[in-house]
Structures are given as structure tokens and as C-alpha cells.
Design a protein around this motif. Structure first.
Motif, PDB file in Angstrom:
ATOM      1  N   TYR A   1     -10.764  55.650   0.140  1.00  0.00           N
ATOM      2  CA  TYR A   1     -12.095  55.837   0.736  1.00  0.00           C
ATOM      3  C   TYR A   1     -13.099  56.317  -0.315  1.00  0.00           C
ATOM      4  N   LYS A   2     -12.677  57.297  -1.111  1.00  0.00           N
ATOM      5  CA  LYS A   2     -13.579  57.839  -2.135  1.00  0.00           C
ATOM      6  C   LYS A   2     -13.924  56.813  -3.202  1.00  0.00           C
ATOM      7  N   ASN A   3     -13.061  55.816  -3.354  1.00  0.00           N
ATOM      8  CA  ASN A   3     -13.317  54.742  -4.318  1.00  0.00           C
ATOM      9  C   ASN A   3     -13.937  53.520  -3.643  1.00  0.00           C
ATOM     10  N   HIS A   4     -14.435  53.729  -2.406  1.00  0.00           N
ATOM     11  CA  HIS A   4     -15.159  52.698  -1.647  1.00  0.00           C
ATOM     12  C   HIS A   4     -14.307  51.483  -1.300  1.00  0.00           C
ATOM     13  N   ASN A   5     -13.003  51.654  -1.316  1.00  0.00           N
ATOM     14  CA  ASN A   5     -12.100  50.582  -0.905  1.00  0.00           C
ATOM     15  C   ASN A   5     -11.754  50.822   0.573  1.00  0.00           C
TER      16      ASN A   5
ATOM     17  N   TYR B   1      -5.237  64.408  13.851  1.00  0.00           N
ATOM     18  CA  TYR B   1      -6.679  64.293  14.084  1.00  0.00           C
ATOM     19  C   TYR B   1      -7.505  64.220  12.799  1.00  0.00           C
ATOM     20  N   LYS B   2      -7.037  64.833  11.732  1.00  0.00           N
ATOM     21  CA  LYS B   2      -7.851  64.745  10.504  1.00  0.00           C
ATOM     22  C   LYS B   2      -7.838  63.323   9.954  1.00  0.00           C
ATOM     23  N   ALA B   3      -6.759  62.574  10.216  1.00  0.00           N
ATOM     24  CA  ALA B   3      -6.734  61.164   9.833  1.00  0.00           C
ATOM     25  C   ALA B   3      -7.670  60.361  10.727  1.00  0.00           C
ATOM     26  N   LYS B   4      -7.727  60.747  12.011  1.00  0.00           N
ATOM     27  CA  LYS B   4      -8.599  60.035  12.932  1.00  0.00           C
ATOM     28  C   LYS B   4     -10.074  60.277  12.605  1.00  0.00           C
ATOM     29  N   ILE B   5     -10.419  61.491  12.208  1.00  0.00           N
ATOM     30  CA  ILE B   5     -11.813  61.762  11.852  1.00  0.00           C
ATOM     31  C   ILE B   5     -12.174  61.039  10.557  1.00  0.00           C
ATOM     32  N   ALA B   6     -11.191  60.913   9.633  1.00  0.00           N
ATOM     33  CA  ALA B   6     -11.417  60.134   8.414  1.00  0.00           C
ATOM     34  C   ALA B   6     -11.578  58.653   8.748  1.00  0.00           C
ATOM     35  N   LYS B   7     -10.831  58.198   9.742  1.00  0.00           N
ATOM     36  CA  LYS B   7     -10.952  56.800  10.189  1.00  0.00           C
ATOM     37  C   LYS B   7     -12.350  56.535  10.733  1.00  0.00           C
ATOM     38  N   ILE B   8     -12.919  57.506  11.459  1.00  0.00           N
ATOM     39  CA  ILE B   8     -14.292  57.371  11.960  1.00  0.00           C
ATOM     40  C   ILE B   8     -15.261  57.151  10.807  1.00  0.00           C
ATOM     41  N   ASP B   9     -15.131  57.970   9.766  1.00  0.00           N
ATOM     42  CA  ASP B   9     -16.001  57.826   8.589  1.00  0.00           C
ATOM     43  C   ASP B   9     -15.850  56.451   7.969  1.00  0.00           C
ATOM     44  N   CYS B  10     -14.624  56.002   7.882  1.00  0.00           N
ATOM     45  CA  CYS B  10     -14.327  54.716   7.260  1.00  0.00           C
ATOM     46  C   CYS B  10     -14.937  53.566   8.065  1.00  0.00           C
ATOM     47  N   LEU B  11     -14.745  53.573   9.363  1.00  0.00           N
ATOM     48  CA  LEU B  11     -15.308  52.529  10.222  1.00  0.00           C
ATOM     49  C   LEU B  11     -16.835  52.547  10.173  1.00  0.00           C
ATOM     50  N   TYR B  12     -17.411  53.740  10.103  1.00  0.00           N
ATOM     51  CA  TYR B  12     -18.864  53.861  10.000  1.00  0.00           C
ATOM     52  C   TYR B  12     -19.370  53.205   8.719  1.00  0.00           C
TER      53      TYR B  12
ATOM     54  N   ASN C   1     -18.867  49.965  16.918  1.00  0.00           N
ATOM     55  CA  ASN C   1     -18.316  49.782  18.265  1.00  0.00           C
ATOM     56  C   ASN C   1     -16.882  50.315  18.382  1.00  0.00           C
ATOM     57  N   GLU C   2     -16.191  50.466  17.240  1.00  0.00           N
ATOM     58  CA  GLU C   2     -14.835  50.990  17.249  1.00  0.00           C
ATOM     59  C   GLU C   2     -14.796  52.508  17.097  1.00  0.00           C
ATOM     60  N   VAL C   3     -15.941  53.097  16.791  1.00  0.00           N
ATOM     61  CA  VAL C   3     -15.999  54.535  16.510  1.00  0.00           C
ATOM     62  C   VAL C   3     -16.003  55.363  17.789  1.00  0.00           C
ATOM     63  N   ARG C   4     -16.810  54.947  18.779  1.00  0.00           N
ATOM     64  CA  ARG C   4     -17.020  55.760  19.974  1.00  0.00           C
ATOM     65  C   ARG C   4     -15.712  56.127  20.690  1.00  0.00           C
ATOM     66  N   PRO C   5     -14.776  55.172  20.914  1.00  0.00           N
ATOM     67  CA  PRO C   5     -13.532  55.547  21.608  1.00  0.00           C
ATOM     68  C   PRO C   5     -12.730  56.626  20.875  1.00  0.00           C
ATOM     69  N   ILE C   6     -12.751  56.583  19.534  1.00  0.00           N
ATOM     70  CA  ILE C   6     -12.011  57.588  18.758  1.00  0.00           C
ATOM     71  C   ILE C   6     -12.690  58.952  18.899  1.00  0.00           C
TER      72      ILE C   6
ATOM     73  N   LYS D   1     -16.520  68.220  11.744  1.00  0.00           N
ATOM     74  CA  LYS D   1     -16.869  66.856  11.313  1.00  0.00           C
ATOM     75  C   LYS D   1     -17.250  65.979  12.499  1.00  0.00           C
ATOM     76  N   LEU D   2     -16.558  66.160  13.617  1.00  0.00           N
ATOM     77  CA  LEU D   2     -16.918  65.402  14.817  1.00  0.00           C
ATOM     78  C   LEU D   2     -18.313  65.807  15.292  1.00  0.00           C
ATOM     79  N   GLY D   3     -18.599  67.115  15.262  1.00  0.00           N
ATOM     80  CA  GLY D   3     -19.931  67.580  15.633  1.00  0.00           C
ATOM     81  C   GLY D   3     -21.007  67.011  14.731  1.00  0.00           C
ATOM     82  N   ASP D   4     -20.706  66.931  13.439  1.00  0.00           N
ATOM     83  CA  ASP D   4     -21.641  66.354  12.473  1.00  0.00           C
ATOM     84  C   ASP D   4     -21.931  64.899  12.818  1.00  0.00           C
ATOM     85  N   PHE D   5     -20.889  64.168  13.194  1.00  0.00           N
ATOM     86  CA  PHE D   5     -21.067  62.758  13.549  1.00  0.00           C
ATOM     87  C   PHE D   5     -21.918  62.633  14.813  1.00  0.00           C
TER      88      PHE D   5
END
Length: 393
Positions: free
Chosen positions: A20-24, A43-54, A60-65, A82-86
Motif C-alpha cells: 500500500y505504501k508503495n502504491h501497489n 479489524y485493523k486489516a479491514k480498516i486498511a482495506k477501506i483505505d486501499c479501496l478508497y 461502493n465496496e467501502v460502505r459495507p465494511i 481511523k473509521l471516525g476519520d473516514f
């Protein structure tokens, strides 16, 4: 004994974050999904997944998570923050964001970032006093964070407590001398309280750090306050060279040019303003003012007709009547005066204009009658008093 599945999920998570940090993002998403397979409550992987999908634009895949985590029994305060920030900055779901920051604080009452971000969402929601208290709590926990003092300063300024706001911003630049936000806000407050020379020093400090079009725009405003019009014009031109689509910049330039009585250039500036936003009433005001001052009355009349489609304010009605008078179209001007006086029989400006119209039509008695009306409703109207003297002599 360490669970092998826990080791695997952490390894996959770390590799996902590295990607993610290398934009891949494709690789990051793949690895994060694999880590979540190892533990459905990771959950920390799921919140990272939100960032990645964003980042990938797959909102459209972010809201359910988000909703899944929001309804969970997660005990990780960083995940809640992080969820609050989003929710705050992307979803603009402020109530949800507040719940998240409150949960983060419940899990760790010494979590400075959560207190600070709680203050930010309260600020957006208009609860400035509680927002201020939250930011202050963050500052108690992390006294070396300039951004927290920026937020404290913003709250104080919003509450019109300008001395306190300045104190907070000064603290911010004490921590970080290159805090552009604090420097520009100090300049703004100083300029608004009549300390424009000091304001100029701070805005110049900010520009030395970064030559930004917004900073140059505000420097031009400060110079205008100081009546340094030539320098102000030079500075706003620099700002517009950096970003030519700055609507406020063109509006300010036009206003400055009107103040300098450079009406021809002001028209060019306001042409850009009105091309961008034809409903900008202030833009029409200065455009029409400039056209009238240049004697371009037909163009000014057309401008009045355009702005009256969106704003039926008395100023533009009177301006149209006055322009028609100047063009010698007296009957049309008189019709507008009569129509407006049927709405407001105390409007001395229209009585005075009626007096001028009748004087032009060589009806001196009616001219005197209506100038007397103008003075009756506005006894200190100097133009009417002067015109009456002219009529009576």
C-alpha cells in the motif's frame, strides 16, 4: 505458545501495508484479503482495506465494511479513530464519526488523536465550545503537536475570542515555525483587528515557506487594507498567475481596480467572475458600476436586466431607472419609479429621481413637489436639498 494463524495474518497484513505504501494497491488488497481470511475479526486489516479501496476509487465496496466495523465489538482504539476519520472526511457522516471517536476514547482515555479528532467533528457540527474542550484535552495529552493548537485557535476565532486564538496560534508556530496554517491565521486575525502591518509580516513569513496562490491572495487583501493598492494589484496578479481559476481572486482584483478607478480593467476582471458564475450579484454590482463610470450606459442597462433576473433588489431597480434617465428614456424611468413607490412610498431615492425626470420634461412644479417628498422622508438627503435649491433659484 503463539498461534500460527495469528503469525500468518500479521505477516500478510505487514506485506499488504508495505505494498500500500508503495502504491501497489492491487497487491495490497490481495494480501489484506488473505489476512482477513485468517481472522474474520482482524479489524485493523479491514480498516486498511477501506483505505486501499478508497485509493482505487471503489467506494461502493467501502460502505459495507465501514458498517460492519461500526456495528462490531472491536477493541482497537486506532481502528475506531481511523473509521471516525473516514466518516468525517470522506463520508461526511458526522454523527457516526463522533460515535467512533467516543469509542476510541472509551478504550483509551489518553488517546490524544482521538480527542483532537473528536473536537474536529464537533467543530463541523457547530458545537464550538465542546469542540474547544476536546482539543484542549488533546493538548494536555500531547503538548508538542502544532496541529492541535491550530484547532484550538480555530475554535477560539469562531467564538470571536481573538486574543485566545492568537495565543493558540503563537503556540503552534513556537512548536513548528513553518506551520503555514497558523501563520496565515495569525495574519487574518491581526488584519481583522486593525493590526495590518503586523499581519503583513506573518503572511510574508508564510509565503517564504511556500509561494501559494491563496497566501498571495490574502497578502493582496492585507495590502488593500493598508491602502497599498499598487502592491496589492501586483500581488493578486502573482496569485492569479499561479492559479487562474481562483474566483475569489478575480473578484478581489475587480474590486481593487474599481477602488483605483481603473474601470476598464475592472470590467475585464468581472467578465471572468461572471463567466464563471453568472449569478454572482456582487460581481454584477461592480460590473455595472464600472460600466456606468465609463459612460457605457447601454451595456450597464443590459447588465441590470441580466442581474434583475436573479436579484430583484432595490439597488438594481434604482440603477436601471437611473440609467434610463441618463439615456433620456424618461417615460421608462418614470414607470419604474412609480412602480417602486407603489411598493414603498417612503423611498426618497425614487422621489428624487422623479423630480429630476419632471425637471427634464420642463414640469418644474412637479419637480419641486417630488423633491419635497424626497426631503420629507429623508431630511438629511444632501443631494435632494441641493436640487431643491437649484429648482427654487
Amino acid at each position: 505458545m503463539v498461534n500460527e494463524s495469528d503469525l500468518k495474518k500479521e505477516e500478510l497484513y505487514d506485506k499488504g501495508i508495505y505494498a500500500y505504501k508503495n502504491h501497489n494497491y492491487d497487491e495490497a488488497l490481495k494480501l489484506l484479503n488473505e489476512s482477513i481470511v485468517c481472522d474474520g475479526k482482524f479489524y485493523k486489516a479491514k480498516i486498511a482495506k477501506i483505505d486501499c479501496l478508497y485509493k482505487m476509487g471503489r467506494l461502493n465496496e467501502v460502505r459495507p465494511i465501514c458498517d460492519e466495523i461500526y456495528s462490531s465489538d472491536c477493541l482497537d482504539e486506532e481502528v475506531w479513530c481511523k473509521l471516525g476519520d473516514f466518516y468525517l472526511n470522506v463520508g461526511r457522516m458526522f454523527e457516526n464519526a463522533l460515535v467512533c471517536f467516543n469509542k476510541a476514547i472509551e478504550l483509551n482515555t489518553n488517546y490524544a488523536d482521538a480527542w483532537d479528532m473528536r473536537g474536529s467533528v464537533l467543530s463541523v457540527m457547530g458545537n464550538m465550545e465542546e469542540a474547544l474542550n476536546s482539543h484542549k484535552k488533546a493538548a494536555e495529552l500531547d503538548s508538542n503537536n502544532s496541529l492541535i493548537y491550530d484547532n484550538i485557535g480555530y475554535c477560539y476565532a469562531s467564538l470571536s475570542m481573538f486574543d485566545n486564538a492568537l495565543e493558540a496560534y503563537y503556540k503552534a508556530i513556537e512548536i513548528d515555525s513553518e506551520d503555514i496554517n497558523a501563520l496565515s491565521n495569525i495574519a487574518s486575525i491581526l488584519n481583522n483587528i486593525g493590526k495590518s502591518e503586523e499581519a503583513l509580516d506573518y503572511i510574508n513569513r508564510a509565503i517564504e515557506i511556500k509561494e501559494d496562490y491563496n497566501l498571495l491572495y490574502y497578502k493582496a487583501v492585507v495590502l488593500f487594507t493598508l491602502e497599498k493598492f499598487d502592491e496589492s494589484l501586483e500581488t493578486i496578479n502573482q496569485s492569479l498567475e499561479l492559479y487562474s481559476f481562483n474566483h475569489d481572486g478575480w473578484k478581489f482584483k475587480g474590486q481593487l481596480l474599481v477602488e483605483m478607478e481603473n474601470y476598464q480593467e475592472a470590467i475585464l476582471a468581472y467578465d471572468k467572475v461572471l463567466t464563471y458564475d453568472p449569478s454572482d450579484v456582487q460581481g454584477w454590482f461592480y460590473m455595472i458600476t464600472s460600466l456606468v463610470n465609463l459612460g457605457m450606459l447601454e451595456e450597464a442597462l443590459a447588465g441590470c436586466d441580466e442581474v434583475l433576473k436573479i436579484d430583484s433588489g432595490v439597488f438594481f431597480i434604482f440603477e436601471k431607472a437611473n440609467i434610463l434617465y441618463e439615456l433620456g428614456r424618461l417615460d421608462e424611468s418614470l414607470e419604474i419609479c412609480n412602480s417602486q413607490l407603489n411598493i414603498d412610498k417612503f423611498d426618497s431615492d425614487f422621489y428624487l429621481l422623479k423630480a429630476k425626470i419632471y425637471n427634464k420634461q420642463n414640469d418644474k412644479n412637479k419637480a419641486i413637489e417630488y423633491v419635497e417628498k424626497a426631503i420629507e422622508y429623508n431630511p438629511i438627503m444632501e443631494e435632494a436639498i441641493s436640487f431643491r435649491e437649484e429648482l427654487l433659484n
